[in-house]
Design a protein around this motif. Sequence first.
Motif, PDB file in Angstrom:
ATOM      1  N   GLU A   1       0.828  -1.206   0.000  1.00  0.00           N
ATOM      2  CA  GLU A   1       0.000   0.000   0.000  1.00  0.00           C
ATOM      3  C   GLU A   1       0.871   1.268   0.000  1.00  0.00           C
ATOM      4  OE1 GLU A   1      -3.156  -0.234   2.938  1.00  0.00           O
ATOM      5  OE2 GLU A   1      -3.334   1.950   3.009  1.00  0.00           O
ATOM      6  N   HIS A   2       1.884   1.285   0.876  1.00  0.00           N
ATOM      7  CA  HIS A   2       2.697   2.497   1.006  1.00  0.00           C
ATOM      8  C   HIS A   2       3.631   2.711  -0.174  1.00  0.00           C
ATOM      9  CE1 HIS A   2       1.991   2.946   5.593  1.00  0.00           C
ATOM     10  NE2 HIS A   2       1.104   3.604   4.887  1.00  0.00           N
ATOM     11  N   ILE A   3       4.114   1.633  -0.758  1.00  0.00           N
ATOM     12  CA  ILE A   3       5.009   1.794  -1.911  1.00  0.00           C
ATOM     13  C   ILE A   3       4.252   2.460  -3.054  1.00  0.00           C
ATOM     14  CG2 ILE A   3       6.122   0.474  -3.778  1.00  0.00           C
ATOM     15  CD1 ILE A   3       8.016   0.699  -1.494  1.00  0.00           C
ATOM     16  N   ALA A   4       3.022   2.025  -3.251  1.00  0.00           N
ATOM     17  CA  ALA A   4       2.209   2.637  -4.304  1.00  0.00           C
ATOM     18  C   ALA A   4       2.013   4.129  -4.013  1.00  0.00           C
ATOM     19  CB  ALA A   4       0.866   1.928  -4.399  1.00  0.00           C
ATOM     20  N   ASP A   5       1.758   4.450  -2.743  1.00  0.00           N
ATOM     21  CA  ASP A   5       1.567   5.856  -2.365  1.00  0.00           C
ATOM     22  C   ASP A   5       2.836   6.671  -2.610  1.00  0.00           C
ATOM     23  OD1 ASP A   5      -0.910   5.115  -1.540  1.00  0.00           O
ATOM     24  OD2 ASP A   5      -0.423   5.071   0.604  1.00  0.00           O
ATOM     25  N   VAL A   6       3.970   6.129  -2.206  1.00  0.00           N
ATOM     26  CA  VAL A   6       5.227   6.871  -2.342  1.00  0.00           C
ATOM     27  C   VAL A   6       5.510   7.132  -3.825  1.00  0.00           C
ATOM     28  CG1 VAL A   6       7.734   6.767  -2.043  1.00  0.00           C
ATOM     29  CG2 VAL A   6       6.240   6.048  -0.180  1.00  0.00           C
ATOM     30  N   ARG A   7       5.298   6.117  -4.622  1.00  0.00           N
ATOM     31  CA  ARG A   7       5.533   6.262  -6.058  1.00  0.00           C
ATOM     32  C   ARG A   7       4.685   7.406  -6.618  1.00  0.00           C
ATOM     33  NH1 ARG A   7       6.779   3.690 -10.976  1.00  0.00           N
ATOM     34  NH2 ARG A   7       7.549   1.722 -10.225  1.00  0.00           N
ATOM     35  N   GLU A   8       3.435   7.402  -6.223  1.00  0.00           N
ATOM     36  CA  GLU A   8       2.524   8.440  -6.725  1.00  0.00           C
ATOM     37  C   GLU A   8       3.000   9.834  -6.300  1.00  0.00           C
ATOM     38  OE1 GLU A   8      -1.659   7.679  -5.685  1.00  0.00           O
ATOM     39  OE2 GLU A   8      -1.845   9.875  -5.800  1.00  0.00           O
ATOM     40  N   VAL A   9       3.394   9.948  -5.038  1.00  0.00           N
ATOM     41  CA  VAL A   9       3.821  11.261  -4.525  1.00  0.00           C
ATOM     42  C   VAL A   9       5.070  11.761  -5.255  1.00  0.00           C
ATOM     43  CG1 VAL A   9       4.744  12.494  -2.527  1.00  0.00           C
ATOM     44  CG2 VAL A   9       2.801  10.939  -2.247  1.00  0.00           C
ATOM     45  N   VAL A  10       6.092  10.908  -5.380  1.00  0.00           N
ATOM     46  CA  VAL A  10       7.338  11.413  -5.988  1.00  0.00           C
ATOM     47  C   VAL A  10       7.126  11.728  -7.471  1.00  0.00           C
ATOM     48  CG1 VAL A  10       8.935  10.394  -4.327  1.00  0.00           C
ATOM     49  CG2 VAL A  10       8.290   9.075  -6.346  1.00  0.00           C
ATOM     50  N   GLU A  11       6.248  10.966  -8.127  1.00  0.00           N
ATOM     51  CA  GLU A  11       5.967  11.288  -9.529  1.00  0.00           C
ATOM     52  C   GLU A  11       5.261  12.633  -9.637  1.00  0.00           C
ATOM     53  OE1 GLU A  11       4.049   7.766 -11.009  1.00  0.00           O
ATOM     54  OE2 GLU A  11       5.969   6.833 -11.534  1.00  0.00           O
ATOM     55  N   ARG A  12       4.352  12.849  -8.736  1.00  0.00           N
ATOM     56  CA  ARG A  12       3.635  14.132  -8.717  1.00  0.00           C
ATOM     57  C   ARG A  12       4.598  15.289  -8.445  1.00  0.00           C
ATOM     58  NH1 ARG A  12      -0.230  13.276  -4.631  1.00  0.00           N
ATOM     59  NH2 ARG A  12       1.084  14.451  -3.194  1.00  0.00           N
ATOM     60  N   GLU A  13       5.617  15.020  -7.610  1.00  0.00           N
ATOM     61  CA  GLU A  13       6.563  16.081  -7.252  1.00  0.00           C
ATOM     62  C   GLU A  13       7.652  16.254  -8.312  1.00  0.00           C
ATOM     63  OE1 GLU A  13       6.331  18.179  -4.622  1.00  0.00           O
ATOM     64  OE2 GLU A  13       4.402  17.234  -4.159  1.00  0.00           O
ATOM     65  N   GLY A  14       7.531  15.566  -9.412  1.00  0.00           N
ATOM     66  CA  GLY A  14       8.428  15.808 -10.538  1.00  0.00           C
ATOM     67  C   GLY A  14       9.670  14.945 -10.608  1.00  0.00           C
ATOM     68  N   ALA A  15       9.625  13.753 -10.050  1.00  0.00           N
ATOM     69  CA  ALA A  15      10.781  12.861 -10.162  1.00  0.00           C
ATOM     70  C   ALA A  15      11.017  12.528 -11.638  1.00  0.00           C
ATOM     71  CB  ALA A  15      10.535  11.584  -9.366  1.00  0.00           C
ATOM     72  N   THR A  16      12.283  12.529 -12.037  1.00  0.00           N
ATOM     73  CA  THR A  16      12.588  12.231 -13.442  1.00  0.00           C
ATOM     74  C   THR A  16      12.703  10.726 -13.662  1.00  0.00           C
ATOM     75  OG1 THR A  16      14.912  12.531 -12.883  1.00  0.00           O
ATOM     76  CG2 THR A  16      13.770  14.404 -13.879  1.00  0.00           C
ATOM     77  N   GLU A  17      12.877   9.988 -12.586  1.00  0.00           N
ATOM     78  CA  GLU A  17      12.990   8.546 -12.705  1.00  0.00           C
ATOM     79  C   GLU A  17      12.588   7.925 -11.371  1.00  0.00           C
ATOM     80  OE1 GLU A  17      16.944   7.257 -13.719  1.00  0.00           O
ATOM     81  OE2 GLU A  17      16.361   5.148 -13.563  1.00  0.00           O
ATOM     82  N   VAL A  18      11.816   6.860 -11.420  1.00  0.00           N
ATOM     83  CA  VAL A  18      11.404   6.187 -10.189  1.00  0.00           C
ATOM     84  C   VAL A  18      11.631   4.686 -10.353  1.00  0.00           C
ATOM     85  CG1 VAL A  18       9.521   5.758  -8.561  1.00  0.00           C
ATOM     86  CG2 VAL A  18       9.602   7.922  -9.811  1.00  0.00           C
ATOM     87  N   ARG A  19      12.336   4.093  -9.383  1.00  0.00           N
ATOM     88  CA  ARG A  19      12.531   2.642  -9.418  1.00  0.00           C
ATOM     89  C   ARG A  19      12.085   2.074  -8.088  1.00  0.00           C
ATOM     90  NH1 ARG A  19      18.836   2.509 -10.667  1.00  0.00           N
ATOM     91  NH2 ARG A  19      18.873   4.234 -12.143  1.00  0.00           N
ATOM     92  N   VAL A  20      11.505   0.904  -8.133  1.00  0.00           N
ATOM     93  CA  VAL A  20      11.098   0.238  -6.897  1.00  0.00           C
ATOM     94  C   VAL A  20      11.858  -1.086  -6.805  1.00  0.00           C
ATOM     95  CG1 VAL A  20       9.176  -0.758  -5.607  1.00  0.00           C
ATOM     96  CG2 VAL A  20       8.811   1.277  -7.022  1.00  0.00           C
ATOM     97  N   SER A  21      12.459  -1.345  -5.653  1.00  0.00           N
ATOM     98  CA  SER A  21      13.231  -2.593  -5.531  1.00  0.00           C
ATOM     99  C   SER A  21      12.289  -3.785  -5.655  1.00  0.00           C
ATOM    100  CB  SER A  21      13.951  -2.642  -4.180  1.00  0.00           C
ATOM    101  OG  SER A  21      13.026  -2.705  -3.124  1.00  0.00           O
ATOM    102  N   ARG A  22      12.691  -4.777  -6.454  1.00  0.00           N
ATOM    103  CA  ARG A  22      11.815  -5.932  -6.689  1.00  0.00           C
ATOM    104  C   ARG A  22      12.028  -7.030  -5.655  1.00  0.00           C
ATOM    105  NH1 ARG A  22      13.325  -5.658 -12.913  1.00  0.00           N
ATOM    106  NH2 ARG A  22      15.164  -5.027 -11.764  1.00  0.00           N
ATOM    107  N   ASP A  23      13.235  -7.108  -5.101  1.00  0.00           N
ATOM    108  CA  ASP A  23      13.494  -8.127  -4.086  1.00  0.00           C
ATOM    109  C   ASP A  23      14.578  -7.612  -3.131  1.00  0.00           C
ATOM    110  OD1 ASP A  23      15.864  -8.281  -5.532  1.00  0.00           O
ATOM    111  OD2 ASP A  23      15.117  -9.916  -6.765  1.00  0.00           O
ATOM    112  N   ASP A  24      14.926  -8.430  -2.160  1.00  0.00           N
ATOM    113  CA  ASP A  24      15.906  -7.991  -1.167  1.00  0.00           C
ATOM    114  C   ASP A  24      17.276  -7.723  -1.778  1.00  0.00           C
ATOM    115  OD1 ASP A  24      14.298  -7.739   0.954  1.00  0.00           O
ATOM    116  OD2 ASP A  24      14.878  -9.603   1.964  1.00  0.00           O
ATOM    117  N   ALA A  25      17.604  -8.491  -2.823  1.00  0.00           N
ATOM    118  CA  ALA A  25      18.901  -8.288  -3.469  1.00  0.00           C
ATOM    119  C   ALA A  25      18.949  -6.891  -4.094  1.00  0.00           C
ATOM    120  CB  ALA A  25      19.123  -9.361  -4.529  1.00  0.00           C
ATOM    121  N   GLU A  26      17.856  -6.534  -4.758  1.00  0.00           N
ATOM    122  CA  GLU A  26      17.855  -5.219  -5.394  1.00  0.00           C
ATOM    123  C   GLU A  26      17.791  -4.109  -4.345  1.00  0.00           C
ATOM    124  OE1 GLU A  26      16.218  -3.697  -9.584  1.00  0.00           O
ATOM    125  OE2 GLU A  26      14.653  -4.136  -8.146  1.00  0.00           O
ATOM    126  N   ARG A  27      17.065  -4.378  -3.279  1.00  0.00           N
ATOM    127  CA  ARG A  27      17.001  -3.399  -2.190  1.00  0.00           C
ATOM    128  C   ARG A  27      18.414  -3.157  -1.639  1.00  0.00           C
ATOM    129  NH1 ARG A  27      15.765  -5.322   3.094  1.00  0.00           N
ATOM    130  NH2 ARG A  27      16.119  -3.575   4.483  1.00  0.00           N
TER     131      ARG A  27
END
Lengths: 410, 354, 501
Positions: C306-332
Amino acid sequence: MQTSIIPQLRNTPDGEEADRILRACTHCGFCTATCPTYQLLGDERDSPRGRIYLIKQVLEGETPTQKTQTHLDRCLTCRACETTCPSGVEYAKLADIGRDLVEQQVERPMHERVIRWLLRHIVAYRNRFAFFFALGHIFKPLLVGPLAPLKQKMPPRRKALAWPSAENAQRTMIVLDGCVQPVAAPNTNAHAARIFSELGVRLIAPKASGCCGALSQHLAHREEADDFARRNIDAWWPYIEDGAEAIVLTASGCGASVVEYGHMLRNDPAYAEKAARVSELARDLSDVLADEDLSQLGDLGHGRQVAYHPPCTLQNAPQLHDNVAEILTQAGYQLTHVRDPHLCCGSAGTYSILQPTMANQLRENKLASLQAGDPDVIVTANIGCQLHLESAAGVPVRHWIELLEPAAAA
Amino acid sequence: MKTSADQSEHLRERVAEAFAKATPLHIRGSGSKDFLGETVHADTLDVTGHTGVVNYEPGELVMTARAGTPLAEIETVLDEAHQMLAFEPPHFGENATLGGTIASGLSGPARPFTGAARDFVLGCRIVNGQGQILRFGGEVMKNVAGYDLSRLMAGSYGTLGVLLDVSLKVLPVPRTQVTQVFEHTAAQALEQISDWQLKPWPITGAYWEDGKTYLRLAGATSSVESACEKLGGDALDDDRAFWHAVREHQRPFFTTTDRPLWRVSLPPAAPMLDIDGDCVIDWGGAQRWLQSDMDAVALRRIVKEAGGHASVYRGDALPRFHPIGESIMALQKRLKKSMDPAGILNPGRIYPEL
Amino acid sequence: MADTASADAAEQVLASRPDKAQLIEKLVAKLPEHVILHAEEDLRPFECDGLSAYRVLPMIVVLPETIEQVQIAMQVCYANDVAVVARGAGTGLSGGALPMENGVLLSLAKFKQILDIDTANRRATVQPGVRNLAISEAVSHLGLYYAPDPSSQIACSIGGNVAENSGGVHCLKYGLTTHNIVELEIVTVEGERMTIGSEALDTPGYDLLALMTGSEGLLGVIVQVVVKLLPKPERAQVVLAAFDDVRKAGEAVAAIIQAGIIPAGLEMLDNPAIVATEEFVHADYPTEAAAILLCEVDGTHAEVDEHIADVREVVEREGATEVRVSRDDAERAIFWAGRKAAFPAMGRISPDYYCMDGTIPRKALADVLIGIGELSEKYGQRVANVFHAGDGNLHPLILYDANIEGELERTEEFGGAICELCLEHGGTITGEHGVGVEKIDQMCVQFPPDELTQFHAVKQAFDSKGLLNPGKAVPTLHRCAEFGAMHVHNGELPFPELERL
């Protein structure tokens, strides 16, 4: 870190290297977290950071005493500290320089000199060691006083296995025979040779090669270590020219030394290039085997419980790669959970003989964590660890390669 | 009605004057917590006129307000921005002030899960016992410059300084809140609550009364729902009213008798104590309310052996707060003296010695 | 205006010349000889902590092995008016454990035992020399952990954490050390053992636990700590958002929080920091970005989604030029690798670096960053910014070379200017590293004389002779006057009423 190395040292190769290493250190203390002696003793002087400081003092012109020497002696040179150093400080190289400098300035008491001389002049020579090893077995009851630690180091005599002929093999690799291993665990290389033979690789152990030099290096005789390196390079060179694919190291303690030949002889015009090539070719046994198709070996383990002790040298020498766990799992063994795998078992070359109290404490802790998962067998990848653990373990301790031979695995 | 008035200078003068004359002051807000601690016999220094929210920016998660500001007003302002005081302070009266809330250091049912009043104090301005206005801490989340005197103010009952204004960390109101009810004996409740807390569930309240455990979950909707699914239990209707009544001592347990009421503070998993009387459990076991006629000394001995302490909420026992050891008392006296050398600020409110 | 008795005592202690030989004799009479170090060769490794720019050879080092030995050492020092500096793992970054040439350095590093793990109450009782991370490791199999995670957590000890009130990446959500301990055992300056706090959630009388935490070893020696343990979150996930403007990144931080999300960690790196770390760890950071945000959310699986979706929406709204979300612990782990290696990465591009620690209101992030950029030009020294954006806690790293004469001094001045910039924006000079010796002069700027006087009075309640870690954390007014004489702030002297030398 700020440095002011005295002029007579500053422009020597050692001085320059020490300065470079010291300058990288920011004194953050992260190294203390993984240092086995600091974790046991809680004394800054027995931590990598404290030893760096002790060495720095000597480089800056202070005269060391036996106290500095004691704290440097207590270092296992396991290099666990290097893995947690965020600034890439090459501690082990600095420790070598420091030990040499201190050795020149601090005279050791007679009994220490005797035992160190014996280690360098007997253990490092296969034939002499074999002679005394046999003698030792006869005179075991007489090993008392400073020689007492040797008694429990004395492994049972093992029956020698035949070395395969591998006449039809298309490929060749060199294996380091070394000094202690052929005498105390003569079958490790034979096992390796038999498995390689099945994979179509002929493993050669040139007779003229010998100790890798680590013994002398740790006992602050770096020039002697360089000579051992030259001798091995000479013994291997013809085979390398003939196309040997790799120098296989079945004892990671020796491996960590051979991968440094390039560095050790970098200032020797006659050997620098050859040494660099040797270091490139040098690989741990598990690293070499991981590249081969081992599926033909089949299920050897049948779920047997194995506790693996990765030697410090295999974990911490950046050029050595450890694939033991993967290989054993693939061969059907079940690896038990072992806590604190980064802590040294206390063997550390000659350490267990020179620092028995610390070494035994470390071994006790290590065996407790190795045996916590109730394994059928403990395996490791270095002769030193194997002998040290074996002398106090309640379960068999073997080189892991033995588990890949159907007969031995049973 | 929102009021705003800065009486800092007036309050400072009153204290300076009292310091000069060495006459004690009884610092008082609305008087909602007069029943706590001991009575101060001195001229009253009324702080209720010193009011107003000085700074509030929801994006900073910080609110600074004057000590006389009604707590209700602060909660309304926060609520408009969907934020809250996460320590859920009890009011114990309609006009409770921010100053009294912090000075008494009281926290509501959420305390073990989100933190105590002192945990949310970021900074404050006070008048010390010499009539000097001092500022400690600030309006930022992390601040380790100087001793943490602002958190020390929480629970000091005005004996170390007159609070002028307080900066508090505030938090967003959770999106969802539900309360599940379970049938348990007290012992079962303690064990169950302890086990539940080993799970990363969004628990914000755990209360037991009369054979029933009430477990409050609050946070992200999805998280609350999935925890409820695993927990089972029956959902409680109108749980907000329930937790309000718990916090304000408006449950029948508190209102239907005049027997002495003790607040017993314990390690949360401490077993039920062998004390005659009726008991309810809050704070997941760490705060137990006890109605008992037992002799204070004997009761306190039992509580102390269990690792806790007991204070009087209703009844005549003295001292009101659990007695403390000699050397700790000596240290606290020296501390009091360092901030109030003439001993004029609420003397005797906590202990006669302070 | 008179200084307090405590400040006078501290000055006397700082200037005292105790008889070393006599003190050794008195210590040896009551303690085993091997716990007392006094030869220069042995003392040298103790001359600094994690801030190696400041070095003082201690007069004597004591390495006690039991609490009784700590008490004896304190009693001997107290009877002889000798100052004591307590030291844990020596990883502090403000010189809080800097020894004194006329004092005893008391190392608590031998106190390494975890004494008790209490699952029912979710607590652990540990000795002060236990490493922060070792606590979490020891309770991991129970599904628990100890929340505060200073970046030195692998090596720093819990006693030092309490003394400094250490924070870490996760403190916006989980708090500082002060929020995560319940009880302390201390040894007072007189050598008396005392319990502060209790196993209950509160303690009658004043909240001495709050006061002791972060007191930088000036009020007592910590010999035992009871910490709180929390259940490990089911999952954690990170959003990496790049911005072409520092201001936008700063606004995104406030927007995330205003959206009702309390991230477990919210970190920001500016362009120089991104470039330097990328070269070193190859975390695949966008090197052209003006700033990146790393926002970690943890909790139950459902909550994180739930929160990851919210964060993504907020940073995109605030003008992020690129957004990535870690897919697993290795990527995190890869996303974090750059941030975690940021300090050492500086160590590789410059021989030395100086780490600042100011905290500011989040809204001032962009202005302060721009201000630091201007100062960097003025001083001609490179600076990279890495910080806990969620808390507004900045860690500007000033790059310098200690072997070049005068460069450290210039760096310190630059650092001081950054501290003052933070204060101008309503912040504080130190968010988590402590004042120590490093920021002692800036304390004169942050606090007026009345507050400092009050601090000294509080100190005196605990330590009437001023023997515990004198010269740290709280400056004497005398020192402030000297500092003020050299340092005219905003055109006025901060202590006009004091005579200047």
